[in-house]
Design a protein around this motif. Structure first.
Motif, PDB file in Angstrom:
ATOM      1  N   HIS A  38       0.938  -1.253  -0.113  1.00  0.00           N
ATOM      2  CA  HIS A  38       0.130  -0.089   0.051  1.00  0.00           C
ATOM      3  C   HIS A  38       0.874   1.272   0.019  1.00  0.00           C
ATOM      4  CE1 HIS A  38      -3.845  -2.103   1.600  1.00  0.00           C
ATOM      5  NE2 HIS A  38      -3.558  -2.266   0.509  1.00  0.00           N
ATOM      6  N   LEU A  39       1.772   1.169   0.698  1.00  0.00           N
ATOM      7  CA  LEU A  39       2.871   2.363   0.880  1.00  0.00           C
ATOM      8  C   LEU A  39       3.490   2.656  -0.394  1.00  0.00           C
ATOM      9  CD1 LEU A  39       4.194   4.815   2.426  1.00  0.00           C
ATOM     10  CD2 LEU A  39       6.010   2.861   3.068  1.00  0.00           C
ATOM     11  N   MET A  40       3.902   1.466  -1.290  1.00  0.00           N
ATOM     12  CA  MET A  40       4.747   1.731  -2.424  1.00  0.00           C
ATOM     13  C   MET A  40       3.902   2.431  -3.498  1.00  0.00           C
ATOM     14  SD  MET A  40       7.466  -1.420  -2.507  1.00  0.00           S
ATOM     15  CE  MET A  40       8.325  -0.736  -3.817  1.00  0.00           C
ATOM     16  N   ALA A  41       2.464   1.532  -3.414  1.00  0.00           N
ATOM     17  CA  ALA A  41       1.436   1.942  -4.576  1.00  0.00           C
ATOM     18  C   ALA A  41       1.127   3.529  -4.312  1.00  0.00           C
ATOM     19  CB  ALA A  41       0.156   1.210  -4.256  1.00  0.00           C
ATOM     20  N   SER A  42       1.153   4.162  -3.120  1.00  0.00           N
ATOM     21  CA  SER A  42       0.783   5.366  -3.045  1.00  0.00           C
ATOM     22  C   SER A  42       2.001   6.405  -3.318  1.00  0.00           C
ATOM     23  CB  SER A  42       0.494   5.653  -1.578  1.00  0.00           C
ATOM     24  OG  SER A  42      -0.508   4.745  -1.105  1.00  0.00           O
ATOM     25  N   ASN A  43       2.974   5.841  -3.870  1.00  0.00           N
ATOM     26  CA  ASN A  43       4.162   6.719  -3.969  1.00  0.00           C
ATOM     27  C   ASN A  43       4.891   6.226  -5.314  1.00  0.00           C
ATOM     28  OD1 ASN A  43       5.389   8.425  -1.532  1.00  0.00           O
ATOM     29  ND2 ASN A  43       4.353   6.264  -0.765  1.00  0.00           N
ATOM     30  N   SER A  44       3.908   6.270  -6.384  1.00  0.00           N
ATOM     31  CA  SER A  44       4.194   6.083  -7.751  1.00  0.00           C
ATOM     32  C   SER A  44       4.590   4.809  -8.172  1.00  0.00           C
ATOM     33  CB  SER A  44       5.401   6.936  -8.147  1.00  0.00           C
ATOM     34  OG  SER A  44       5.223   8.373  -8.096  1.00  0.00           O
ATOM     35  N   TYR A  45       4.738   3.655  -7.420  1.00  0.00           N
ATOM     36  CA  TYR A  45       4.971   2.329  -7.596  1.00  0.00           C
ATOM     37  C   TYR A  45       3.546   1.570  -8.084  1.00  0.00           C
ATOM     38  CZ  TYR A  45       9.595   3.145  -5.903  1.00  0.00           C
ATOM     39  OH  TYR A  45      10.901   3.619  -5.702  1.00  0.00           O
ATOM     40  N   GLU A  46       3.147   2.000  -9.305  1.00  0.00           N
ATOM     41  CA  GLU A  46       1.922   1.576  -9.888  1.00  0.00           C
ATOM     42  C   GLU A  46       1.824   0.484 -10.756  1.00  0.00           C
ATOM     43  OE1 GLU A  46       0.329   5.377 -11.079  1.00  0.00           O
ATOM     44  OE2 GLU A  46      -0.094   6.135  -9.177  1.00  0.00           O
ATOM     45  N   TRP A  47       2.838   0.069 -11.264  1.00  0.00           N
ATOM     46  CA  TRP A  47       2.902  -1.291 -12.223  1.00  0.00           C
ATOM     47  C   TRP A  47       3.376  -2.452 -11.308  1.00  0.00           C
ATOM     48  CZ3 TRP A  47       0.622  -1.700 -16.439  1.00  0.00           C
ATOM     49  CH2 TRP A  47       0.198  -0.598 -17.486  1.00  0.00           C
ATOM     50  N   VAL A  48       2.772  -3.541 -11.568  1.00  0.00           N
ATOM     51  CA  VAL A  48       3.243  -4.890 -10.756  1.00  0.00           C
ATOM     52  C   VAL A  48       3.231  -5.950 -11.454  1.00  0.00           C
ATOM     53  CG1 VAL A  48       2.011  -6.214  -9.062  1.00  0.00           C
ATOM     54  CG2 VAL A  48       1.296  -3.750  -9.110  1.00  0.00           C
ATOM     55  N   LEU A  49       4.333  -6.488 -11.143  1.00  0.00           N
ATOM     56  CA  LEU A  49       4.691  -8.138 -11.773  1.00  0.00           C
ATOM     57  C   LEU A  49       3.854  -8.913 -10.598  1.00  0.00           C
ATOM     58  CD1 LEU A  49       5.769 -10.028 -13.774  1.00  0.00           C
ATOM     59  CD2 LEU A  49       7.944  -9.736 -12.422  1.00  0.00           C
ATOM     60  N   GLU A  50       3.092  -9.479 -11.068  1.00  0.00           N
ATOM     61  CA  GLU A  50       2.337 -10.511  -9.708  1.00  0.00           C
ATOM     62  C   GLU A  50       3.041 -12.028 -10.304  1.00  0.00           C
ATOM     63  OE1 GLU A  50      -2.098 -12.158  -8.594  1.00  0.00           O
ATOM     64  OE2 GLU A  50      -1.906 -10.779 -10.231  1.00  0.00           O
ATOM     65  N   GLY A  51       3.920 -12.281  -9.389  1.00  0.00           N
ATOM     66  CA  GLY A  51       4.619 -13.617  -9.589  1.00  0.00           C
ATOM     67  C   GLY A  51       3.924 -14.904  -9.155  1.00  0.00           C
ATOM     68  N   ASP A  52       3.778 -15.969 -10.026  1.00  0.00           N
ATOM     69  CA  ASP A  52       3.503 -17.057  -9.578  1.00  0.00           C
ATOM     70  C   ASP A  52       4.262 -18.335 -10.021  1.00  0.00           C
ATOM     71  OD1 ASP A  52       1.761 -19.617 -10.175  1.00  0.00           O
ATOM     72  OD2 ASP A  52       0.575 -18.627  -8.757  1.00  0.00           O
ATOM     73  N   ILE A  53       4.953 -19.014  -8.853  1.00  0.00           N
ATOM     74  CA  ILE A  53       5.788 -19.994  -9.018  1.00  0.00           C
ATOM     75  C   ILE A  53       5.178 -21.257  -9.141  1.00  0.00           C
ATOM     76  CG2 ILE A  53       7.801 -20.969  -7.997  1.00  0.00           C
ATOM     77  CD1 ILE A  53       8.403 -18.440  -6.408  1.00  0.00           C
ATOM     78  N   THR A  54       5.635 -22.189 -10.071  1.00  0.00           N
ATOM     79  CA  THR A  54       5.072 -23.141 -10.340  1.00  0.00           C
ATOM     80  C   THR A  54       5.409 -24.435  -9.418  1.00  0.00           C
ATOM     81  OG1 THR A  54       4.679 -22.890 -12.785  1.00  0.00           O
ATOM     82  CG2 THR A  54       4.641 -25.175 -11.913  1.00  0.00           C
ATOM     83  N   ALA A  55       4.439 -25.047  -8.475  1.00  0.00           N
ATOM     84  CA  ALA A  55       5.006 -26.111  -7.517  1.00  0.00           C
ATOM     85  C   ALA A  55       6.213 -25.606  -6.820  1.00  0.00           C
ATOM     86  CB  ALA A  55       5.012 -27.391  -8.283  1.00  0.00           C
ATOM     87  N   CYS A  56       6.326 -24.529  -6.114  1.00  0.00           N
ATOM     88  CA  CYS A  56       7.421 -24.356  -5.320  1.00  0.00           C
ATOM     89  C   CYS A  56       7.930 -25.129  -4.554  1.00  0.00           C
ATOM     90  CB  CYS A  56       7.082 -22.893  -4.633  1.00  0.00           C
ATOM     91  SG  CYS A  56       8.593 -22.253  -3.665  1.00  0.00           S
ATOM     92  N   GLY A 186      16.110 -24.147  -9.336  1.00  0.00           N
ATOM     93  CA  GLY A 186      15.367 -25.092  -9.875  1.00  0.00           C
ATOM     94  C   GLY A 186      13.745 -24.873 -10.030  1.00  0.00           C
ATOM     95  N   LEU A 187      13.366 -23.618  -9.848  1.00  0.00           N
ATOM     96  CA  LEU A 187      11.975 -23.137 -10.074  1.00  0.00           C
ATOM     97  C   LEU A 187      11.512 -22.623 -11.194  1.00  0.00           C
ATOM     98  CD1 LEU A 187      11.856 -21.716  -6.266  1.00  0.00           C
ATOM     99  CD2 LEU A 187      10.829 -23.919  -7.199  1.00  0.00           C
ATOM    100  N   ARG A 188      10.416 -22.471 -11.550  1.00  0.00           N
ATOM    101  CA  ARG A 188       9.823 -21.735 -12.783  1.00  0.00           C
ATOM    102  C   ARG A 188       8.757 -20.985 -12.499  1.00  0.00           C
ATOM    103  NH1 ARG A 188       6.723 -26.105 -15.434  1.00  0.00           N
ATOM    104  NH2 ARG A 188       6.778 -26.968 -13.337  1.00  0.00           N
ATOM    105  N   LEU A 189       8.821 -19.813 -13.158  1.00  0.00           N
ATOM    106  CA  LEU A 189       7.468 -18.952 -13.435  1.00  0.00           C
ATOM    107  C   LEU A 189       6.189 -19.730 -14.085  1.00  0.00           C
ATOM    108  CD1 LEU A 189       8.817 -15.307 -13.545  1.00  0.00           C
ATOM    109  CD2 LEU A 189       7.631 -16.281 -11.528  1.00  0.00           C
ATOM    110  N   SER A 190       5.110 -19.475 -13.653  1.00  0.00           N
ATOM    111  CA  SER A 190       4.112 -19.906 -14.334  1.00  0.00           C
ATOM    112  C   SER A 190       3.766 -19.102 -15.412  1.00  0.00           C
ATOM    113  CB  SER A 190       2.802 -20.119 -13.305  1.00  0.00           C
ATOM    114  OG  SER A 190       1.593 -20.194 -14.281  1.00  0.00           O
ATOM    115  N   GLU A 191       3.753 -19.425 -16.615  1.00  0.00           N
ATOM    116  CA  GLU A 191       3.497 -18.524 -17.942  1.00  0.00           C
ATOM    117  C   GLU A 191       2.004 -18.018 -17.823  1.00  0.00           C
ATOM    118  OE1 GLU A 191       5.258 -17.432 -20.331  1.00  0.00           O
ATOM    119  OE2 GLU A 191       7.145 -18.492 -19.638  1.00  0.00           O
TER     120      GLU A 191
END
Length: 229
Positions: A38-56, A186-191
């Protein structure tokens, strides 16, 4: 035995873990991670890479994880116990013992700590980049005025977001970089599930939707309560 190992290992690795990591750490809560977003979003950090790791928890590479453990732990007896835990196998619901050639057995007392040790490779990478953006808000702001992004990670176990002050293109460019870092353990991001969104579109973190509208609604609700009081 796992509880005893955790008592030994946790203080050692806590000294190294970065502040951006909140999951399964003493004195840290999910609410703290959400507050930072919330703090960062209120200070110009408005784009988000939402990560999902496959079977971490299932896919962490044992050799890569043990390499990271060895950087801080020299006692061969302790290392042997950690390795034995990783290789112990999992007794499934059908009463069949299955090998664990990768991953940290879910439900084990030591698994969350070991997962954090593996995932800290991502924390370290993004934190190192943050250090190059400038020593204070003024220098980071100057960087952004030149059209260059700044970004920061907030992670809770295998659930993470990278908040970017920049453009969608800057955020999209981080996807391959993050994937390459995770691949070292050994980890993968879910496409399909790893997405780039603007804060106004909203995104899910720790089972709840975060957006500018949510923040405004929360603020209005708080003001209404104060007025009624």
């Amino acid at each position: 035995m796992q509880a005893a190992l955790k008592l030994i290992l946790e203080p050692v690795f806590e000294a190294d873990f970065k502040p951006c990591s909140y999951g399964f750490r003493p004195g840290r809560r999910a609410q703290d991670a959400i507050a930072e977003i919330h703090l960062m979003a209120s200070n110009s950090y408005e784009w988000v890479l939402e990560g999902d790791i496959t079977a971490c928890f299932d896919e962490i590479d044992h050799a890569a994880l043990m390499d990271r453990v060895r950087r801080r732990i020299a006692d061969k007896r302790v290392l042997a116990l950690v390795k034995a835990f990783l290789k112990a196998g999992v007794l499934a619901e059908d009463d069949i013992l299955r090998d664990t050639r990768t991953g940290t057995p879910q439900g084990g007392l030591l698994s969350p700590l070991l997962a954090n040790i593996a995932l800290s490779v991502l924390d370290e990478h993004v934190t190192a980049a943050w250090a190059t953006f400038g020593k204070n808000a003024q220098t980071r702001s100057y960087r952004r005025r030149k059209g260059l992004p700044t970004y920061k990670i907030v992670r809770y176990a295998d659930d993470f977001v990278i908040m970017v002050a920049g453009t969608r293109a800057h955020t999209e460019a981080l996807r391959d970089e993050v994937a390459a870092v995770l691949a070292t353990v050994g980890l993968r991001l879910s496409e399909e599930k790893t997405t780039v969104v603007h804060i106004d579109e909203g995104f899910d973190f720790l089972g709840a939707t975060r957006s500018r509208m949510v923040r405004v609604s929360t603020l209005i609700g708080g003001l209404s309560t104060m007025t009624a009081a």
